[in-house]
Design a protein around this motif. Structure first.
Motif, PDB file in Angstrom:
ATOM      1  N   UNK A  52       0.828  -1.203   0.000  1.00  0.00           N
ATOM      2  CA  UNK A  52       0.000   0.000   0.000  1.00  0.00           C
ATOM      3  C   UNK A  52       0.863   1.255   0.000  1.00  0.00           C
ATOM      4  N   UNK A  53       1.894   1.292   0.837  1.00  0.00           N
ATOM      5  CA  UNK A  53       2.778   2.461   0.890  1.00  0.00           C
ATOM      6  C   UNK A  53       3.499   2.653  -0.434  1.00  0.00           C
ATOM      7  N   UNK A  54       4.005   1.553  -1.011  1.00  0.00           N
ATOM      8  CA  UNK A  54       4.712   1.646  -2.296  1.00  0.00           C
ATOM      9  C   UNK A  54       3.781   2.137  -3.397  1.00  0.00           C
ATOM     10  N   UNK A  55       2.581   1.592  -3.445  1.00  0.00           N
ATOM     11  CA  UNK A  55       1.634   1.992  -4.495  1.00  0.00           C
ATOM     12  C   UNK A  55       1.194   3.438  -4.325  1.00  0.00           C
ATOM     13  N   UNK A  56       0.946   3.864  -3.087  1.00  0.00           N
ATOM     14  CA  UNK A  56       0.559   5.259  -2.860  1.00  0.00           C
ATOM     15  C   UNK A  56       1.707   6.210  -3.216  1.00  0.00           C
ATOM     16  N   UNK A  57       2.924   5.806  -2.891  1.00  0.00           N
ATOM     17  CA  UNK A  57       4.085   6.645  -3.218  1.00  0.00           C
ATOM     18  C   UNK A  57       4.295   6.795  -4.714  1.00  0.00           C
ATOM     19  N   UNK A  58       4.194   5.695  -5.436  1.00  0.00           N
ATOM     20  CA  UNK A  58       4.380   5.772  -6.885  1.00  0.00           C
ATOM     21  C   UNK A  58       3.226   6.502  -7.555  1.00  0.00           C
ATOM     22  N   UNK A  59       2.021   6.346  -7.017  1.00  0.00           N
ATOM     23  CA  UNK A  59       0.872   7.071  -7.581  1.00  0.00           C
ATOM     24  C   UNK A  59       1.004   8.571  -7.331  1.00  0.00           C
ATOM     25  N   UNK A  60       1.486   8.937  -6.145  1.00  0.00           N
ATOM     26  CA  UNK A  60       1.626  10.358  -5.808  1.00  0.00           C
ATOM     27  C   UNK A  60       2.697  11.047  -6.653  1.00  0.00           C
ATOM     28  N   UNK A  61       3.782  10.341  -6.935  1.00  0.00           N
ATOM     29  CA  UNK A  61       4.871  10.943  -7.713  1.00  0.00           C
ATOM     30  C   UNK A  61       4.706  10.728  -9.210  1.00  0.00           C
ATOM     31  N   UNK A  62       3.801   9.827  -9.606  1.00  0.00           N
ATOM     32  CA  UNK A  62       3.579   9.464 -11.021  1.00  0.00           C
ATOM     33  C   UNK A  62       4.858   8.933 -11.659  1.00  0.00           C
ATOM     34  N   UNK A  63       5.698   8.333 -10.834  1.00  0.00           N
ATOM     35  CA  UNK A  63       6.972   7.828 -11.318  1.00  0.00           C
ATOM     36  C   UNK A  63       7.233   6.456 -10.699  1.00  0.00           C
ATOM     37  N   UNK A  64       7.578   5.477 -11.543  1.00  0.00           N
ATOM     38  CA  UNK A  64       7.832   4.121 -11.074  1.00  0.00           C
ATOM     39  C   UNK A  64       9.192   3.678 -11.614  1.00  0.00           C
ATOM     40  N   UNK A  65      10.171   3.427 -10.734  1.00  0.00           N
ATOM     41  CA  UNK A  65      11.531   3.100 -11.175  1.00  0.00           C
ATOM     42  C   UNK A  65      11.620   1.895 -12.123  1.00  0.00           C
ATOM     43  N   UNK A  66      10.829   0.854 -11.897  1.00  0.00           N
ATOM     44  CA  UNK A  66      10.908  -0.313 -12.777  1.00  0.00           C
ATOM     45  C   UNK A  66      10.420   0.010 -14.188  1.00  0.00           C
ATOM     46  N   UNK A  67       9.448   0.899 -14.302  1.00  0.00           N
ATOM     47  CA  UNK A  67       9.023   1.347 -15.630  1.00  0.00           C
ATOM     48  C   UNK A  67      10.150   2.117 -16.301  1.00  0.00           C
ATOM     49  N   UNK A  68      10.859   2.917 -15.514  1.00  0.00           N
ATOM     50  CA  UNK A  68      11.987   3.688 -16.056  1.00  0.00           C
ATOM     51  C   UNK A  68      13.057   2.747 -16.614  1.00  0.00           C
ATOM     52  N   UNK A  69      13.404   1.729 -15.840  1.00  0.00           N
ATOM     53  CA  UNK A  69      14.436   0.778 -16.263  1.00  0.00           C
ATOM     54  C   UNK A  69      13.998   0.029 -17.523  1.00  0.00           C
ATOM     55  N   UNK A  70      12.720  -0.364 -17.569  1.00  0.00           N
ATOM     56  CA  UNK A  70      12.208  -1.120 -18.710  1.00  0.00           C
ATOM     57  C   UNK A  70      11.854  -0.226 -19.902  1.00  0.00           C
ATOM     58  N   UNK A  71      11.858   1.085 -19.700  1.00  0.00           N
ATOM     59  CA  UNK A  71      11.529   1.998 -20.791  1.00  0.00           C
ATOM     60  C   UNK A  71      10.039   2.075 -21.076  1.00  0.00           C
ATOM     61  N   UNK A  72       9.221   1.816 -20.048  1.00  0.00           N
ATOM     62  CA  UNK A  72       7.773   1.829 -20.208  1.00  0.00           C
ATOM     63  C   UNK A  72       7.222   3.182 -19.760  1.00  0.00           C
ATOM     64  N   UNK A  73       6.273   3.701 -20.502  1.00  0.00           N
ATOM     65  CA  UNK A  73       5.578   4.920 -20.122  1.00  0.00           C
ATOM     66  C   UNK A  73       4.095   4.688 -20.393  1.00  0.00           C
TER      67      UNK A  73
END
Length: 92
Positions: A52-73
């Motif tokens: 829950x904390x991880x999902x709320x944090x990524x939703x609040x920042x609109x940024x997900x490190x694994x998407x960045x590494x994989x090149x997903x947007x």
């Protein structure tokens, strides 16, 4: 680019679209609700809290490190255009 180097040079550019952010918040609220109403306890409650904390944090920042590494947007072209007009960095 080497994935390790890319992971270490993560910049908090936006890469989550509105729909994915809404889904992440819904899952986080479901996990918190499951804990609050006693559907999960013990180790599962701790795991649900971390998720829950991880999902709320990524939703609040609109940024997900694994998407960045994989090149997903997951942003739509309309969202990307809006962000660019506001001068907000997005992952291409």
């Amino acid at each position: 680019m080497n994935k390790l180097v890319k992971a270490l040079t993560f910049s908090f550019s936006k890469n989550l679209g509105r729909t994915e952010r809404i889904i992440r918040v819904a899952i986080a609220l479901a996990a918190i609700g499951a804990w609050y109403f006693g559907y999960v306890a013990g180790t599962m409650a701790v795991i649900a809290g971390i998720v829950a904390i991880a999902f709320l944090g990524t939703a609040a920042t609109a940024s997900y490190p694994l998407h960045y590494i994989a090149g997903i947007n997951s942003m739509s072209s309309k969202e990307k255009k809006e962000m660019k007009n506001k001068g907000i960095a997005i992952e291409e």
